[in-house]
Write an enzyme that holds these catalytic residues in place. Sequence first.
Site, PDB file in Angstrom:
ATOM      1  N   HIS A 116      -1.624  21.684 -31.318  1.00  0.00           N
ATOM      2  CA  HIS A 116      -0.444  22.265 -31.996  1.00  0.00           C
ATOM      3  C   HIS A 116       0.474  23.306 -30.929  1.00  0.00           C
ATOM      4  O   HIS A 116      -0.254  24.093 -30.448  1.00  0.00           O
ATOM      5  CB  HIS A 116      -0.864  22.969 -33.185  1.00  0.00           C
ATOM      6  CG  HIS A 116      -1.447  22.133 -34.215  1.00  0.00           C
ATOM      7  ND1 HIS A 116      -0.873  21.649 -35.206  1.00  0.00           N
ATOM      8  CD2 HIS A 116      -2.799  21.686 -34.368  1.00  0.00           C
ATOM      9  CE1 HIS A 116      -1.833  20.749 -35.727  1.00  0.00           C
ATOM     10  NE2 HIS A 116      -3.115  20.951 -35.343  1.00  0.00           N
TER      11      HIS A 116
ATOM     12  N   TYR B  54     -10.576  14.667 -34.808  1.00  0.00           N
ATOM     13  CA  TYR B  54     -11.549  14.912 -36.136  1.00  0.00           C
ATOM     14  C   TYR B  54     -11.126  14.273 -37.299  1.00  0.00           C
ATOM     15  O   TYR B  54      -9.713  13.770 -37.489  1.00  0.00           O
ATOM     16  CB  TYR B  54     -11.117  16.275 -36.374  1.00  0.00           C
ATOM     17  CG  TYR B  54      -9.887  16.927 -36.581  1.00  0.00           C
ATOM     18  CD1 TYR B  54      -9.190  17.069 -37.848  1.00  0.00           C
ATOM     19  CD2 TYR B  54      -9.038  17.735 -35.630  1.00  0.00           C
ATOM     20  CE1 TYR B  54      -7.895  17.427 -37.884  1.00  0.00           C
ATOM     21  CE2 TYR B  54      -8.002  18.065 -35.723  1.00  0.00           C
ATOM     22  CZ  TYR B  54      -7.087  17.926 -36.919  1.00  0.00           C
ATOM     23  OH  TYR B  54      -5.885  18.387 -37.145  1.00  0.00           O
TER      24      TYR B  54
ATOM     25  N   TYR C  70     -12.042  23.285 -35.959  1.00  0.00           N
ATOM     26  CA  TYR C  70     -11.356  24.374 -35.656  1.00  0.00           C
ATOM     27  C   TYR C  70     -12.225  25.471 -36.009  1.00  0.00           C
ATOM     28  O   TYR C  70     -13.140  25.568 -36.883  1.00  0.00           O
ATOM     29  CB  TYR C  70     -10.034  24.427 -36.504  1.00  0.00           C
ATOM     30  CG  TYR C  70      -8.794  23.575 -36.085  1.00  0.00           C
ATOM     31  CD1 TYR C  70      -8.106  23.874 -35.212  1.00  0.00           C
ATOM     32  CD2 TYR C  70      -8.821  22.171 -36.680  1.00  0.00           C
ATOM     33  CE1 TYR C  70      -6.840  23.162 -34.753  1.00  0.00           C
ATOM     34  CE2 TYR C  70      -7.766  21.464 -36.328  1.00  0.00           C
ATOM     35  CZ  TYR C  70      -6.948  21.820 -35.398  1.00  0.00           C
ATOM     36  OH  TYR C  70      -5.877  20.959 -34.928  1.00  0.00           O
TER      37      TYR C  70
ATOM     38  N   HIS D 243      -5.157  16.399 -30.087  1.00  0.00           N
ATOM     39  CA  HIS D 243      -3.840  16.764 -30.134  1.00  0.00           C
ATOM     40  C   HIS D 243      -4.020  18.414 -30.070  1.00  0.00           C
ATOM     41  O   HIS D 243      -5.027  19.037 -30.290  1.00  0.00           O
ATOM     42  CB  HIS D 243      -2.835  16.629 -31.538  1.00  0.00           C
ATOM     43  CG  HIS D 243      -3.679  16.932 -32.896  1.00  0.00           C
ATOM     44  ND1 HIS D 243      -4.573  16.440 -33.479  1.00  0.00           N
ATOM     45  CD2 HIS D 243      -3.329  18.347 -33.470  1.00  0.00           C
ATOM     46  CE1 HIS D 243      -4.954  16.965 -34.428  1.00  0.00           C
ATOM     47  NE2 HIS D 243      -4.186  18.310 -34.540  1.00  0.00           N
TER      48      HIS D 243
ATOM     49  N   ARG E 210      -7.795  12.414 -36.953  1.00  0.00           N
ATOM     50  CA  ARG E 210      -6.532  12.642 -36.180  1.00  0.00           C
ATOM     51  C   ARG E 210      -6.833  12.466 -34.692  1.00  0.00           C
ATOM     52  O   ARG E 210      -7.830  12.796 -34.186  1.00  0.00           O
ATOM     53  CB  ARG E 210      -6.165  14.027 -36.299  1.00  0.00           C
ATOM     54  CG  ARG E 210      -5.713  14.590 -37.704  1.00  0.00           C
ATOM     55  CD  ARG E 210      -4.468  14.180 -38.065  1.00  0.00           C
ATOM     56  NE  ARG E 210      -3.311  14.027 -37.095  1.00  0.00           N
ATOM     57  CZ  ARG E 210      -2.691  14.751 -36.607  1.00  0.00           C
ATOM     58  NH1 ARG E 210      -2.461  16.029 -36.968  1.00  0.00           N
ATOM     59  NH2 ARG E 210      -1.769  14.211 -35.860  1.00  0.00           N
TER      60      ARG E 210
END
Length: 242
Positions: free
Chosen positions: A164, A149, A110, A162, A159
């Site tokens: 959000h 990640y 991110y 995905h 994870r």
Amino acid sequence: MTPTKLAPPQIRPDDPPGTQPDYFYPPYKSSVLRAPAEPLIYLPHTLTERTGPVYGHSLIRPTDNDLTAQHPDPPQGERILVHGRVLDEDGHPVRGALVEVWQANAAGRYRHKVDQHDAPLDPNFTGAGRVLTDDQGCYQFRSIKPGAYPWGNHYNAWRPAHIHFSLFGAGILSRLVTQMYFPGDPLQPLDPIFNSIADPAARQRLIARFDIDKTEPSFALAYHFDIVLRGSHDTPFEDAQR
Ligand SMILES: [Fe+2]
């Protein structure tokens, strides 16, 4: 004090058991501290809270839903289209809902100061977008497929890929937050956040469907993800104000 499991909060009385994430789910470490330790107190919204304040639709630019076009050059990664409809419990479209997304880049990082994962940032990818649903409740984003990640929940925790999602209704107190996953990801059965939804059928509602018909030939793969706000087939939400 160690929190103990309480009866599920009664903020979603119409949801069948197990179709929404457990607030207290020890395999997901953060939920142990985050889960309510006391019964919830219902605070009815006043008229002004239900009707305002509102966000400004006019501030949304037509290109805000293209995460591949926010910088001088295109981002690294596999281009994707993500589209679907926002529906109420009767299958009717929800018009004018603000749909916002945020995601990691193709390397699984991110653009955020607390993300110190040792993976490259992409100078051509911010990872955030927004759009309003149209009269048919439809939305669409163009982006790149996010990478998996690591995270600190447990040893060797990763994870699954995905995106959000946040949805706003008429006012900013009407908000739902969820995550969309990709079909065929081997990390999903290992993920405590995904598994915090007890009902396997409800978990499947978080996995987008590969959509060959919407794919742009020689350009991008497409995924279809409908979001149902209420009822027995509603989308599992990690946070809800409704
Ligand atoms: Fe994430």
